[in-house]
Design a protein around this motif. Structure first.
Motif, PDB file in Angstrom:
ATOM      1  N   THR A  17       0.883  -1.212   0.040  1.00 44.32           N
ATOM      2  CA  THR A  17       0.039   0.004  -0.075  1.00 44.32           C
ATOM      3  C   THR A  17       0.742   0.991   0.004  1.00 44.32           C
ATOM      4  OG1 THR A  17      -1.576  -1.208   1.268  1.00 44.32           O
ATOM      5  CG2 THR A  17      -1.712   1.175   1.169  1.00 44.32           C
ATOM      6  N   VAL A  18       1.895   1.271   0.900  1.00 37.06           N
ATOM      7  CA  VAL A  18       2.523   2.461   1.022  1.00 37.06           C
ATOM      8  C   VAL A  18       3.474   2.638  -0.450  1.00 37.06           C
ATOM      9  CG1 VAL A  18       4.950   3.401   2.238  1.00 37.06           C
ATOM     10  CG2 VAL A  18       3.040   2.380   3.438  1.00 37.06           C
ATOM     11  N   SER A  19       3.924   1.559  -1.119  1.00 38.84           N
ATOM     12  CA  SER A  19       4.618   1.532  -2.238  1.00 38.84           C
ATOM     13  C   SER A  19       3.765   2.105  -3.463  1.00 38.84           C
ATOM     14  CB  SER A  19       5.124   0.331  -2.593  1.00 38.84           C
ATOM     15  OG  SER A  19       5.754   0.360  -3.828  1.00 38.84           O
ATOM     16  N   LYS A  20       2.479   1.789  -3.332  1.00 39.03           N
ATOM     17  CA  LYS A  20       1.561   2.359  -4.513  1.00 39.03           C
ATOM     18  C   LYS A  20       1.399   3.519  -4.099  1.00 39.03           C
ATOM     19  CE  LYS A  20      -0.665  -0.373  -7.769  1.00 39.03           C
ATOM     20  NZ  LYS A  20       0.048  -0.249  -8.606  1.00 39.03           N
ATOM     21  N   GLN A  21       1.008   4.101  -2.838  1.00 45.27           N
ATOM     22  CA  GLN A  21       0.508   5.610  -2.604  1.00 45.27           C
ATOM     23  C   GLN A  21       1.805   6.431  -2.799  1.00 45.27           C
ATOM     24  OE1 GLN A  21      -0.971   4.938   1.335  1.00 45.27           O
ATOM     25  NE2 GLN A  21      -3.187   4.610   0.673  1.00 45.27           N
ATOM     26  N   SER A  22       2.859   6.100  -2.250  1.00 46.38           N
ATOM     27  CA  SER A  22       4.105   7.153  -2.182  1.00 46.38           C
ATOM     28  C   SER A  22       4.959   7.033  -3.378  1.00 46.38           C
ATOM     29  CB  SER A  22       4.889   6.692  -0.712  1.00 46.38           C
ATOM     30  OG  SER A  22       4.206   6.933   0.271  1.00 46.38           O
ATOM     31  N   PHE A  23       4.905   6.013  -4.227  1.00 45.60           N
ATOM     32  CA  PHE A  23       5.808   5.746  -5.138  1.00 45.60           C
ATOM     33  C   PHE A  23       5.292   5.791  -6.322  1.00 45.60           C
ATOM     34  CE2 PHE A  23       8.129   4.353  -1.541  1.00 45.60           C
ATOM     35  CZ  PHE A  23       9.416   5.062  -1.492  1.00 45.60           C
ATOM     36  N   ASN A  24       3.791   5.290  -6.528  1.00 44.13           N
ATOM     37  CA  ASN A  24       2.997   4.792  -7.863  1.00 44.13           C
ATOM     38  C   ASN A  24       3.866   3.809  -8.239  1.00 44.13           C
ATOM     39  OD1 ASN A  24       1.123   7.065  -7.045  1.00 44.13           O
ATOM     40  ND2 ASN A  24       2.737   8.537  -8.286  1.00 44.13           N
ATOM     41  N   LYS A  25       4.322   2.845  -7.503  1.00 43.66           N
ATOM     42  CA  LYS A  25       4.801   1.443  -8.247  1.00 43.66           C
ATOM     43  C   LYS A  25       4.565   0.429  -7.223  1.00 43.66           C
ATOM     44  CE  LYS A  25       8.813   4.341  -9.668  1.00 43.66           C
ATOM     45  NZ  LYS A  25      10.120   4.584  -9.517  1.00 43.66           N
ATOM     46  N   PRO A  26       4.548  -0.502  -7.927  1.00 44.83           N
ATOM     47  CA  PRO A  26       4.122  -1.797  -7.167  1.00 44.83           C
ATOM     48  C   PRO A  26       5.436  -2.493  -6.296  1.00 44.83           C
ATOM     49  CG  PRO A  26       4.334  -2.493  -9.491  1.00 44.83           C
ATOM     50  CD  PRO A  26       4.549  -1.106  -9.239  1.00 44.83           C
ATOM     51  N   PHE A  27       5.103  -3.100  -5.455  1.00 44.95           N
ATOM     52  CA  PHE A  27       6.031  -3.617  -4.436  1.00 44.95           C
ATOM     53  C   PHE A  27       5.761  -5.369  -5.100  1.00 44.95           C
ATOM     54  CE2 PHE A  27       7.608  -6.220  -0.647  1.00 44.95           C
ATOM     55  CZ  PHE A  27       9.033  -5.661  -0.738  1.00 44.95           C
ATOM     56  N   LEU A  28       6.817  -5.770  -5.328  1.00 46.45           N
ATOM     57  CA  LEU A  28       6.563  -7.349  -6.122  1.00 46.45           C
ATOM     58  C   LEU A  28       7.276  -8.457  -5.080  1.00 46.45           C
ATOM     59  CD1 LEU A  28       6.890  -6.484  -9.738  1.00 46.45           C
ATOM     60  CD2 LEU A  28       4.739  -6.696  -8.480  1.00 46.45           C
TER      61      LEU A  28
ATOM     62  N   ARG B 192      20.100  -9.318  -2.903  1.00 41.06           N
ATOM     63  CA  ARG B 192      19.840 -10.458  -4.083  1.00 41.06           C
ATOM     64  C   ARG B 192      18.554 -10.902  -4.387  1.00 41.06           C
ATOM     65  NH1 ARG B 192      25.217 -13.395  -3.859  1.00 41.06           N
ATOM     66  NH2 ARG B 192      26.574 -12.293  -2.702  1.00 41.06           N
ATOM     67  N   THR B 193      17.847 -10.678  -3.141  1.00 42.19           N
ATOM     68  CA  THR B 193      16.286 -11.332  -3.310  1.00 42.19           C
ATOM     69  C   THR B 193      15.373 -10.094  -3.654  1.00 42.19           C
ATOM     70  OG1 THR B 193      16.060 -11.150  -1.037  1.00 42.19           O
ATOM     71  CG2 THR B 193      16.761 -13.240  -1.824  1.00 42.19           C
ATOM     72  N   HIS B 194      15.516  -9.085  -3.161  1.00 38.77           N
ATOM     73  CA  HIS B 194      15.127  -7.734  -3.397  1.00 38.77           C
ATOM     74  C   HIS B 194      13.749  -7.817  -2.234  1.00 38.77           C
ATOM     75  CE1 HIS B 194      16.827  -6.767  -6.907  1.00 38.77           C
ATOM     76  NE2 HIS B 194      16.357  -7.799  -7.581  1.00 38.77           N
ATOM     77  N   ASN B 195      14.093  -8.532  -1.225  1.00 39.20           N
ATOM     78  CA  ASN B 195      12.953  -8.545  -0.052  1.00 39.20           C
ATOM     79  C   ASN B 195      13.381  -7.506   0.858  1.00 39.20           C
ATOM     80  OD1 ASN B 195      11.811 -10.870  -1.298  1.00 39.20           O
ATOM     81  ND2 ASN B 195      12.961 -12.087  -0.021  1.00 39.20           N
ATOM     82  N   LEU B 196      12.448  -7.359   1.807  1.00 44.13           N
ATOM     83  CA  LEU B 196      12.247  -6.231   2.931  1.00 44.13           C
ATOM     84  C   LEU B 196      12.378  -6.967   4.243  1.00 44.13           C
ATOM     85  CD1 LEU B 196      10.578  -3.221   1.451  1.00 44.13           C
ATOM     86  CD2 LEU B 196      13.100  -3.437   1.201  1.00 44.13           C
ATOM     87  N   GLU B 197      13.219  -6.618   5.169  1.00 45.18           N
ATOM     88  CA  GLU B 197      12.984  -7.064   6.327  1.00 45.18           C
ATOM     89  C   GLU B 197      12.725  -5.864   7.193  1.00 45.18           C
ATOM     90  OE1 GLU B 197      16.734  -9.601   7.286  1.00 45.18           O
ATOM     91  OE2 GLU B 197      15.622 -11.221   6.492  1.00 45.18           O
ATOM     92  N   PHE B 198      12.086  -6.010   8.499  1.00 44.65           N
ATOM     93  CA  PHE B 198      11.684  -4.896   9.246  1.00 44.65           C
ATOM     94  C   PHE B 198      12.116  -5.301  10.656  1.00 44.65           C
ATOM     95  CE2 PHE B 198       9.487  -3.972   5.486  1.00 44.65           C
ATOM     96  CZ  PHE B 198       9.981  -2.682   5.297  1.00 44.65           C
ATOM     97  N   ASN B 199      12.316  -4.502  11.744  1.00 46.18           N
ATOM     98  CA  ASN B 199      12.352  -4.803  12.963  1.00 46.18           C
ATOM     99  C   ASN B 199      11.108  -4.441  13.758  1.00 46.18           C
ATOM    100  OD1 ASN B 199      13.138  -4.886  15.730  1.00 46.18           O
ATOM    101  ND2 ASN B 199      14.968  -3.422  15.409  1.00 46.18           N
TER     102      ASN B 199
END
Length: 161
Positions: free
Chosen positions: A12-23, A42-49
């Motif tokens: 949602t944040v990716s669509k709203q703020s960047f106008n691009k999908p997070f895949l 390498r994987t393009h994944n995101l990790e969060f604390n």
């Protein structure tokens, strides 16, 4: 918040703020200590604390999500995605992401000891967090030999200051 809720939030944040999908995948990683999030090249994944969300709330957490999405989108587009790159700094400012996250209390381990070395010649004090080899180092002021004056527990050193 569950993993699937996190995935929906990041998309949602990716669509709203960047106008691009997070895949790719967004996950919580409780082993992260000193950082709010991490972009995996390498994987393009995101990790969060997860502690960032628990301690500082959704508003701060969304700023961290935007920060990591800046890395993500810039890297995929082949543009400057590193912290020192102008493109990264510009995009981060445009979307309102945070440059630094708040530090989680107790996340950085501190030494239990404070070592106080003094010069045998001029009595110059050298407080250190780490123990050092007195045979190897000399006084920076006069070149004299050093000796271990005292070894204090951190609590004792804080009280005497």
């Amino acid at each position: 918040m569950q993993q699937k809720d996190l995935q929906v939030l990041v998309e949602t944040v990716s669509k709203q703020s960047f106008n691009k999908p997070f895949l790719h995948q967004a996950t919580f990683n409780s082993r992260l200590r000193t950082t709010g999030g991490r972009y995996l090249l390498r994987t393009h994944n995101l990790e969060f604390n997860p502690k960032q969300l628990e301690l500082f709330g959704m508003e701060e957490f969304i700023k961290i999500v935007k920060h990591e999405l800046c890395h993500y989108h810039l890297h995929i587009e082949g543009r400057g995605y590193k912290h020192q790159d102008i493109e990264f700094k510009t995009l981060l400012k445009q979307v309102g992401g945070s440059r630094y996250c708040q530090s989680v209390p107790g996340s950085r381990r501190q030494s239990k000891w404070i070592y106080l070395y003094t010069c045998k010649s001029c009595a110059q004090p050298y407080p250190r967090k780490r123990q050092m080899d007195v045979k190897r180092y000399r006084c920076g002021k006069c070149g004299g030999r050093l000796k271990l004056q005292s070894k204090l527990r951190r609590e004792e050193a804080d009280q005497s200051s």
